[in-house]
Design a protein around this motif. Structure first.
Motif, PDB file in Angstrom:
ATOM      1  N   PHE A 301      -7.086   5.254  -7.743  1.00 14.23           N
ATOM      2  CA  PHE A 301      -7.383   7.068  -8.227  1.00 14.23           C
ATOM      3  C   PHE A 301      -8.784   7.468  -7.863  1.00 14.23           C
ATOM      4  O   PHE A 301      -9.150   8.687  -7.506  1.00 14.23           O
ATOM      5  N   SER A 302     -10.150   6.556  -8.384  1.00 11.24           N
ATOM      6  CA  SER A 302     -11.170   6.632  -8.424  1.00 11.24           C
ATOM      7  C   SER A 302     -12.012   5.334  -8.140  1.00 11.24           C
ATOM      8  O   SER A 302     -11.593   4.448  -8.350  1.00 11.24           O
ATOM      9  N   LYS A 303     -13.545   5.063  -8.641  1.00 12.56           N
ATOM     10  CA  LYS A 303     -14.225   4.269  -9.280  1.00 12.56           C
ATOM     11  C   LYS A 303     -14.125   3.550 -10.559  1.00 12.56           C
ATOM     12  O   LYS A 303     -14.059   1.527 -10.168  1.00 12.56           O
ATOM     13  N   GLN A 304     -13.407   4.404 -11.044  1.00 11.06           N
ATOM     14  CA  GLN A 304     -12.885   3.777 -12.487  1.00 11.06           C
ATOM     15  C   GLN A 304     -11.824   3.329 -12.764  1.00 11.06           C
ATOM     16  O   GLN A 304     -11.846   2.350 -13.441  1.00 11.06           O
ATOM     17  N   PHE A 305     -10.980   4.122 -11.465  1.00 10.89           N
ATOM     18  CA  PHE A 305      -9.834   3.237 -12.413  1.00 10.89           C
ATOM     19  C   PHE A 305      -8.318   3.469 -10.577  1.00 10.89           C
ATOM     20  O   PHE A 305      -8.477   3.881  -9.703  1.00 10.89           O
ATOM     21  N   ARG A 306      -7.873   1.909 -10.702  1.00 10.91           N
ATOM     22  CA  ARG A 306      -6.847   0.641 -10.182  1.00 10.91           C
ATOM     23  C   ARG A 306      -6.010   0.349 -10.498  1.00 10.91           C
ATOM     24  O   ARG A 306      -5.755   0.261 -12.241  1.00 10.91           O
ATOM     25  N   ILE A 307      -4.545   0.863 -10.219  1.00  2.55           N
ATOM     26  CA  ILE A 307      -3.625  -0.109 -10.586  1.00  2.55           C
ATOM     27  C   ILE A 307      -3.334  -0.846  -8.734  1.00  2.55           C
ATOM     28  O   ILE A 307      -3.389  -0.761  -7.603  1.00  2.55           O
ATOM     29  N   THR A 308      -3.011  -1.682  -9.155  1.00  5.04           N
ATOM     30  CA  THR A 308      -2.724  -3.255  -8.823  1.00  5.04           C
ATOM     31  C   THR A 308      -1.156  -3.422  -9.004  1.00  5.04           C
ATOM     32  O   THR A 308      -1.134  -4.107  -9.709  1.00  5.04           O
ATOM     33  N   THR A 309      -0.610  -3.724  -8.009  1.00  5.06           N
ATOM     34  CA  THR A 309       0.799  -4.418  -8.190  1.00  5.06           C
ATOM     35  C   THR A 309       1.574  -5.367  -6.490  1.00  5.06           C
ATOM     36  O   THR A 309       1.083  -5.668  -5.877  1.00  5.06           O
ATOM     37  N   ASN A 310       1.595  -7.046  -7.380  1.00  2.00           N
ATOM     38  CA  ASN A 310       2.252  -7.207  -6.493  1.00  2.00           C
ATOM     39  C   ASN A 310       3.839  -8.050  -6.976  1.00  2.00           C
ATOM     40  O   ASN A 310       4.393  -7.666  -7.688  1.00  2.00           O
ATOM     41  N   ALA A 311       4.507  -7.958  -5.714  1.00  2.26           N
ATOM     42  CA  ALA A 311       5.895  -8.796  -5.624  1.00  2.26           C
ATOM     43  C   ALA A 311       5.461 -10.140  -4.786  1.00  2.26           C
ATOM     44  O   ALA A 311       4.809 -10.125  -3.898  1.00  2.26           O
ATOM     45  N   TYR A 312       6.137 -11.212  -5.606  1.00  5.92           N
ATOM     46  CA  TYR A 312       6.571 -12.352  -4.552  1.00  5.92           C
ATOM     47  C   TYR A 312       7.491 -12.981  -4.731  1.00  5.92           C
ATOM     48  O   TYR A 312       7.950 -12.417  -5.623  1.00  5.92           O
ATOM     49  N   TYR A 313       7.489 -13.557  -4.106  1.00  2.57           N
ATOM     50  CA  TYR A 313       8.483 -15.426  -4.131  1.00  2.57           C
ATOM     51  C   TYR A 313       8.030 -16.057  -3.524  1.00  2.57           C
ATOM     52  O   TYR A 313       7.188 -16.782  -2.221  1.00  2.57           O
ATOM     53  N   ASN A 314       8.649 -17.152  -4.822  1.00  2.00           N
ATOM     54  CA  ASN A 314       8.226 -17.987  -3.972  1.00  2.00           C
ATOM     55  C   ASN A 314       9.466 -19.331  -4.306  1.00  2.00           C
ATOM     56  O   ASN A 314      10.300 -19.395  -4.557  1.00  2.00           O
ATOM     57  N   GLY A 315       9.222 -20.068  -3.054  1.00  5.90           N
ATOM     58  CA  GLY A 315      10.726 -21.361  -2.692  1.00  5.90           C
ATOM     59  C   GLY A 315      10.224 -22.743  -2.437  1.00  5.90           C
ATOM     60  O   GLY A 315       9.135 -22.125  -1.891  1.00  5.90           O
ATOM     61  N   PHE A 316      10.895 -23.503  -3.179  1.00  3.75           N
ATOM     62  CA  PHE A 316      10.633 -24.560  -3.154  1.00  3.75           C
ATOM     63  C   PHE A 316      11.381 -26.180  -3.233  1.00  3.75           C
ATOM     64  O   PHE A 316      12.333 -25.914  -4.486  1.00  3.75           O
ATOM     65  N   SER A 317      11.464 -26.762  -2.334  1.00  2.00           N
ATOM     66  CA  SER A 317      12.435 -27.785  -2.484  1.00  2.00           C
ATOM     67  C   SER A 317      12.351 -28.867  -1.990  1.00  2.00           C
ATOM     68  O   SER A 317      11.247 -28.846  -1.001  1.00  2.00           O
ATOM     69  N   ARG A 318      12.223 -30.147  -2.683  1.00  2.00           N
ATOM     70  CA  ARG A 318      12.447 -31.135  -2.947  1.00  2.00           C
ATOM     71  C   ARG A 318      13.175 -32.174  -2.999  1.00  2.00           C
ATOM     72  O   ARG A 318      13.815 -31.959  -3.330  1.00  2.00           O
ATOM     73  N   ASN A 319      12.707 -33.299  -2.006  1.00  2.00           N
ATOM     74  CA  ASN A 319      13.634 -34.635  -2.802  1.00  2.00           C
ATOM     75  C   ASN A 319      13.257 -35.999  -2.719  1.00  2.00           C
ATOM     76  O   ASN A 319      11.985 -36.211  -1.336  1.00  2.00           O
ATOM     77  N   TRP A 320      12.285 -36.019  -3.866  1.00  2.00           N
ATOM     78  CA  TRP A 320      12.093 -37.547  -4.078  1.00  2.00           C
ATOM     79  C   TRP A 320      12.955 -38.641  -3.976  1.00  2.00           C
ATOM     80  O   TRP A 320      13.036 -39.120  -5.484  1.00  2.00           O
TER      81      TRP A 320
END
Length: 741
Positions: A301-320
């Motif tokens: 909005f200015s040098k003094q005001f920021r909004i940051t939004t993250n949407a995330y998805y992590n998928g992990f599969s493993r077979n030990w």
């Protein structure tokens, strides 16, 4: 509603206090701070910001990452005071990291992030980090300890580590690096990117592979092969836009095949042939893949005001797929018991090492088949302003998160004849474990910064609300019809306050400190309490005649330490947590830097020294089935935490070349709680390891690189878990080329 009211009153209180502060003329430091809004994908973003925090912090810059060119996160983090690590595979694929005495196993008690997003497979419901991002593709690494870590939960006791991936460059640029060396170890890393007025992009590929330095009787490969692909694409508004915006898309994919085992060596076999593996581990293999989608929107909005939004998805599969038990005359015994006391199980041990032919199903190999999901949305609101000579900054963070671990495991039976394993019984999928553990979590935090003259204060508070569930479908319902379903649930909400300060006595000396509440989520057992502590620190940053340094003392007072039942520490692998009661952890961290040729215009000779003292003590007695802790008596020290460790380095730097030596003392640590002197029988003794790296620049675009790992060829143990002794990386040489454009 309770949360909203509490946050509102906190905000009103701190702002009212700030506005009543005496007004004076603005100074340059206020003006400088007024221009800074930290990117939500980083904690600090620079060494300057790290050195001006109100808590202990460390920023490993791109230049430092290039210096030793480590692909092993363990070797990199050992340069940072306050970090305790025990290794496992010798290449840093699955580190065990502790910050200020937290339990190190699978790095499950610290907040791990990549670009500001939680990156453990299931941070709330199953935080054990069987996935760890490849440090070779990182641009910076940030380590935060102290009071201001309450911004980065859910784990707030020891600290947070944020891995900053390669950023989109401002202009067209790229790098191709390739290296090859001992044990047929190779690495190929290529990246390219560019930015235009309204968009930018980057593409990156990394391959890291090795045949491994351990030896199976049949000569099979004991190494690994790991691939990483990362792409980023950014859209941004015109520079002259009233409200500047960027929208960045990130995609990451990795896959790994590791011929790695939980089966270590007995004490006698380690002393005789430390790089050997038993024949019964020939089928052991870990396969996994990880995928991430992330969208980041920034609105200035200015040098003094920021909004940051993250949407995330992590998928992990493993077979030990790994050996779990041995059977003789119909009796089953876990491999940890056999390896720890082979004299008690001679017939079982002969089967494990392949010297005796066995019956069918004498070796039980478990398919630890699991799938993880971690997804959510988080927003960071950052606003700062000045009133007269007072600088203010308010940062509000909100996150809704869901994660789960889906276990669908089985056990196969093998015989071993003339050292070769043969499948004799194929297990039914889901017959060993068939359950889903999940977590729904909401978190909010407020951190307020007030800077008046030479004093900075940062009061803050965090709120965590979580619902932890487990659905167990039973071992006879592979279709998950729900006929034998059992469920359990644990709910928790908690406020986590903290306050820090930073006072600059003069331009070269600063004192800082703070107090905050430490927290670690409980398990999904009904009514289980969370891990809680009160943590204190007091330190100083200084520059005396060119000697730059930092010293800090800390004290963590646990009222309820939690332990986890992990197979990686010799347990059953249920992940159930148990109460270990009161614990005290205290210590000192020291870091010194000095350039011996600071007045020379052609050469630099920087020297660094870091030392960590970590003193731990159980304050009550209890019995534990976890072989990592064992029977505990009040006054015992925690296992797998070295009391003393130090790291030192010296470099010769010139415009055409650089030479670097790094030495580190990995202090002795016990492998069971106790107070007796640490020996080979009850722990892992200390070792001193030296690494070398060098670089020669043919042109500004082409360089020759070289590394020597374990220069003195020391043979040393790194841990006794999982299931026996395992060695550190032996002497190894590596050379490569780096081309920049």
């Amino acid at each position: 509603m309770k949360l909203k009211v509490s946050l509102f009153f906190l905000l009103i209180t701190v702002i009212s206090f700030a506005q009543e502060t005496q007004k004076e003329t603005k100074n340059d430091s206020i003006q400088k701070l007024d221009k800074v809004i930290i990117n939500a994908q980083v904690i600090f973003g620079s060494k300057y910001e790290a050195k001006n925090r109100t808590g202990s912090s460390y920023y490993i810059s791109p230049q430092e990452l290039e210096k030793f060119n480590y692909a092993d996160i363990n070797r990199l983090l050992r340069t940072v005071p306050g970090v305790n690590i025990y290794e496992e595979d010798g290449f840093g694929l699955r580190p065990n990291i502790s910050l200020r005495g937290t339990s190190p196993e699978r790095s499950a008690k610290i907040s791990l992030m990549e670009d500001g997003v939680l990156i453990a497979p299931a941070p709330y419901s199953a935080p054990a980090a069987y996935y760890f991002p490849s440090v070779a593709r990182m641009q910076a690494v940030e380590i935060l300890k102290g009071s201001s870590q309450i911004q980065y939960g859910p784990f707030t006791t020891g600290g947070a580590i944020n891995l900053v991936s390669t950023q989109i460059p401002n202009t067209f640029a790229g790098t191709i690096k390739a290296s090859y060396g001992s044990f047929n170890t190779g690495q190929l890393h290529a990246k390219v990117g560019d930015s235009k007025q309204n968009f930018g992009y980057s593409i990156e590929y990394l391959n890291f592979n090795s045949d491994g330095f351990k030896n199976l009787p049949d000569g099979n490969n004991t190494g690994f092969d790991k691939n990483d692909v990362v792409t980023k694409f950014r859209l941004n508004s015109n520079p002259e836009a009233t409200f500047k915006q960027t929208l960045e898309f990130k995609f990451q994919y990795s896959d790994e095949v590791s011929n790695e085992t939980y089966l270590g060596l007995t004490q006698n076999d380690f002393e005789t042939n430390p790089f050997s593996r038993y024949a019964s581990s020939q089928e052991d293999k870990l396969t996994n893949d990880h995928i991430q989608f992330a969208i980041t929107h920034k609105l200035d909005f200015s040098k003094q005001f920021r909004i940051t939004t993250n949407a995330y998805y992590n998928g992990f599969s493993r077979n030990w797929y790994k050996l779990n038990d041995a059977v003789f005359n119909g009796d089953k015994v876990g491999i940890a018991s056999i390896i720890n006391t082979p004299e008690d199980y001679p017939n079982y041990f002969d089967i494990i090492n392949g010297t005796s032919n066995s019956d069918s199903d004498a070796l039980l190999v478990k398919a630890n088949n699991r799938a993880y999901t971690s997804k959510g949305v988080q927003t960071k609101i950052d606003y700062h302003w000045t009133t007269a000579n007072v600088f203010h900054d308010i940062e509000i963070g909100l996150r809704y998160h869901y994660d789960e671990e889906d276990r669908f495991q089985w056990v196969d039976g093998f015989s071993i004849v003339n050292g070769e394993m043969n499948l004799t019984t194929k297990g039914n999928p889901g017959s060993d474990a068939n359950r889903i553990s999940s977590a729904n979590a909401f978190a909010g935090s407020v951190l307020y910064k007030l800077k008046y003259r030479n004093l900075t204060l940062t009061p803050g508070i965090r709120y965590e609300n979580m619902v932890l569930n487990r659905e167990d479908f039973g071992k006879n319902d592979s279709s998950r019809t729900g006929n034998d379903l059992s469920t359990r649930e644990n709910k928790l909400d908690i406020f986590i306050p903290g306050i820090g300060f930073n006072y600059k006595i003069n331009p070269n000396t600063t004192f800082y400190g703070g107090v905050h509440k430490g927290f670690s989520p409980p398990g999904n057992q009904p009514d289980q309490k969370a891990e809680e502590s009160i943590n204190y620190e007091l330190g100083s940053r200084f520059n005396i005649g060119g000697l730059r340094g930092e010293v800090v003392g800390f004290y963590n007072d646990y009222s309820n330490l939690l332990g986890s039942d992990l197979a990686a520490t010799g347990g059953t692998g249920s992940l159930d947590q148990f109460n270990a009661g009161e614990v005290a952890v205290r210590g000192i961290e020291l870091l010194l830097n000095y350039d011996l040729l600071s007045k020379n215009t052609a050469f630099a000779l920087p020297v660094t020294f870091g030392y960590t003292l970590t003193d731990t003590k159980f304050l009550n007695s209890f019995g534990s089935d976890d072989s990592l802790w064992g029977e505990v008596t009040a006054g015992d020290e925690l296992p797998y935490i070295a009391k003393h460790q130090f790291n030192t380095s010296i470099s010769l730097e010139h415009a055409k070349f650089e030479l670097n030596l790094n030495g580190r003392l990995n202090g002795a640590f016990r492998t069971l709680a106790g107070t007796e002197t640490i020996t080979n029988a009850n722990g892992v003794t200390s070792n001193f390891i030296i690494d070398f790296s060098g670089k020669y620049h043919f042109t500004k675009n082409l360089s020759l690189t070289g590394n020597i790992i374990n220069l003195l060829d020391e043979t040393y143990a790194v841990s006794r878990v999982p299931d026996g002794l395992r060695p550190g990386h032996p002497f190894g040489t590596y050379a490569g080329l780096e081309f920049r454009f």
